[in-house]
Design a protein around this motif. Sequence first.
Motif, short mmCIF file in Angstrom:
data_model
loop_
_atom_site.label_atom_id
_atom_site.label_comp_id
_atom_site.label_asym_id
_atom_site.label_seq_id
_atom_site.Cartn_x
_atom_site.Cartn_y
_atom_site.Cartn_z
N LEU A 224 0.88 -1.17 0.00
CA LEU A 224 0.00 0.00 0.00
C LEU A 224 0.91 1.22 0.00
O LEU A 224 1.99 1.19 0.60
CB LEU A 224 -0.86 0.03 1.26
CG LEU A 224 -2.02 -0.97 1.36
CD1 LEU A 224 -2.57 -1.00 2.77
CD2 LEU A 224 -3.14 -0.56 0.39
N THR A 225 0.49 2.26 -0.70
CA THR A 225 1.27 3.50 -0.69
C THR A 225 0.39 4.58 -0.05
O THR A 225 -0.70 4.85 -0.54
CB THR A 225 1.66 3.89 -2.14
OG1 THR A 225 2.40 2.80 -2.71
CG2 THR A 225 2.53 5.13 -2.15
N SER A 243 -0.90 -5.00 12.55
CA SER A 243 -0.78 -6.44 12.33
C SER A 243 -0.67 -6.74 10.82
O SER A 243 -1.47 -6.24 10.03
CB SER A 243 -2.01 -7.10 12.93
OG SER A 243 -2.01 -8.44 12.65
N GLY A 244 0.32 -7.54 10.44
CA GLY A 244 0.49 -7.94 9.04
C GLY A 244 1.55 -7.13 8.31
O GLY A 244 1.99 -7.52 7.23
N ALA A 266 -7.58 -6.60 5.27
CA ALA A 266 -8.20 -5.37 5.77
C ALA A 266 -7.16 -4.37 6.26
O ALA A 266 -7.50 -3.46 7.02
CB ALA A 266 -9.19 -5.71 6.87
N LEU A 267 -5.91 -4.50 5.82
CA LEU A 267 -4.89 -3.57 6.31
C LEU A 267 -5.21 -2.13 5.89
O LEU A 267 -4.96 -1.19 6.64
CB LEU A 267 -3.50 -3.96 5.80
CG LEU A 267 -2.42 -3.05 6.40
CD1 LEU A 267 -2.19 -3.34 7.88
CD2 LEU A 267 -1.13 -3.12 5.66
N ASP A 268 -5.81 -1.96 4.71
CA ASP A 268 -6.15 -0.59 4.28
C ASP A 268 -7.11 0.08 5.26
O ASP A 268 -6.94 1.24 5.64
CB ASP A 268 -6.72 -0.59 2.85
CG ASP A 268 -7.83 -1.59 2.62
OD1 ASP A 268 -8.13 -2.38 3.53
OD2 ASP A 268 -8.41 -1.58 1.52
N LEU A 274 -6.10 4.06 11.77
CA LEU A 274 -4.94 4.60 12.48
C LEU A 274 -4.80 6.10 12.20
O LEU A 274 -4.55 6.90 13.11
CB LEU A 274 -3.67 3.86 12.02
CG LEU A 274 -2.39 4.15 12.78
CD1 LEU A 274 -2.43 3.53 14.18
CD2 LEU A 274 -1.17 3.60 12.03
N CYS A 275 -5.00 6.48 10.93
CA CYS A 275 -4.94 7.91 10.55
C CYS A 275 -5.99 8.68 11.34
O CYS A 275 -5.72 9.76 11.89
CB CYS A 275 -5.20 8.08 9.05
SG CYS A 275 -3.89 7.48 8.00
#
Length: 299
Positions: A224-225, A243-244, A266-268, A274-275
Amino acid sequence: MAIEVSGLTKRFAQKRALDDVSFSINAGSTIALVGPNGAGKTTLFSILCGFLQADSGNVRVFGHTPGDSALFGVLSALPQDAQLDPRFSVGKQLTFYGQLQGLNRREAQHETARVLELVDLSEQLNAKASELSHGMRKRICIAQALIGQPKIVLLDEATAGLDPLNAKAIRSLIADLSKDITFMLSSHDLSELERLCDTVLYLEQGKLTSHQRYAQNESDTAFLTLQVQQLTEHMKEQIAHLSGVKNVRQSQSDEFVIEYDVSHKALDIALLELCHHHGWRYKQLINGNTLENQLFATP
Ligand SMILES: Nc1ncnc2c1ncn2[C@@H]1O[C@H](COP(=O)(O)OP(=O)(O)OP(=O)(O)O)[C@@H](O)[C@H]1O
């Protein structure tokens, strides 16, 4: 195989414009030819077209030597500085070009109508090139490259100097036609190339420093960027703790490339949460690692 190049060298006096270049390209690929000014991109195009002879090495296009009559109508190219004759109508020029390819007059007229429709300029059939805008002329030159239904088309800076709408129209056309045509595109617009191409050739001072398939991911790692408005302290560490996440690299003053385990789909969402949690203002979150980051990554 659409193109096979091995040990290709081309010199101009003492200058090695291409230096021991080797690569092969499957039919059906869409290839980005990237590199700084003077890297050798136009020289490579010219050799593939048969306009220039290599000093050494072996080059095959669909199994034939460039310039071989078997490639007539199979390979076509849009040179960077392609010009139309301002005195003649678009229809006349394209029809003439079709006839040069061996079509009879009727077939050439039919082909002219087909390619003008592809570039959405059918109404300009009787217009003189001098009456058209720069973007229109460029689209007509692309139409000319498509005459005769070639199997491989080389486009040198096809969208350079075009406004966003014209550039977008050309990109969509290439994307649509790339199912049937192998395109090789040179451009300095990396975001354009990464949208269109699956393979990247990176030339630098005549040497092929990178030949990669630009498949986003064939392994268990994804990217992801994240671009943020402003960097804050510990941002990188906090992202790394999600996580991940396997690795976080700051690629620009306002950008992180996040490498993560592909099973963490679901990291995105976690990143956006987090943002939100820290009040970080982000500009965009891009799925994947940009071509620019892949080519110019600083370790
Ligand atoms: N006809 C020529 N005579 C002498 N040198 C040449 C000739 N054509 C190209 N060169 C040199 O060969 C090198 C490669 O040039 P080429 O035009 O292939 O680069 P390029 O990657 O297409 O550059 P750009 O992005 O600026 O179009 C350059 O150093 C250029 O000066």
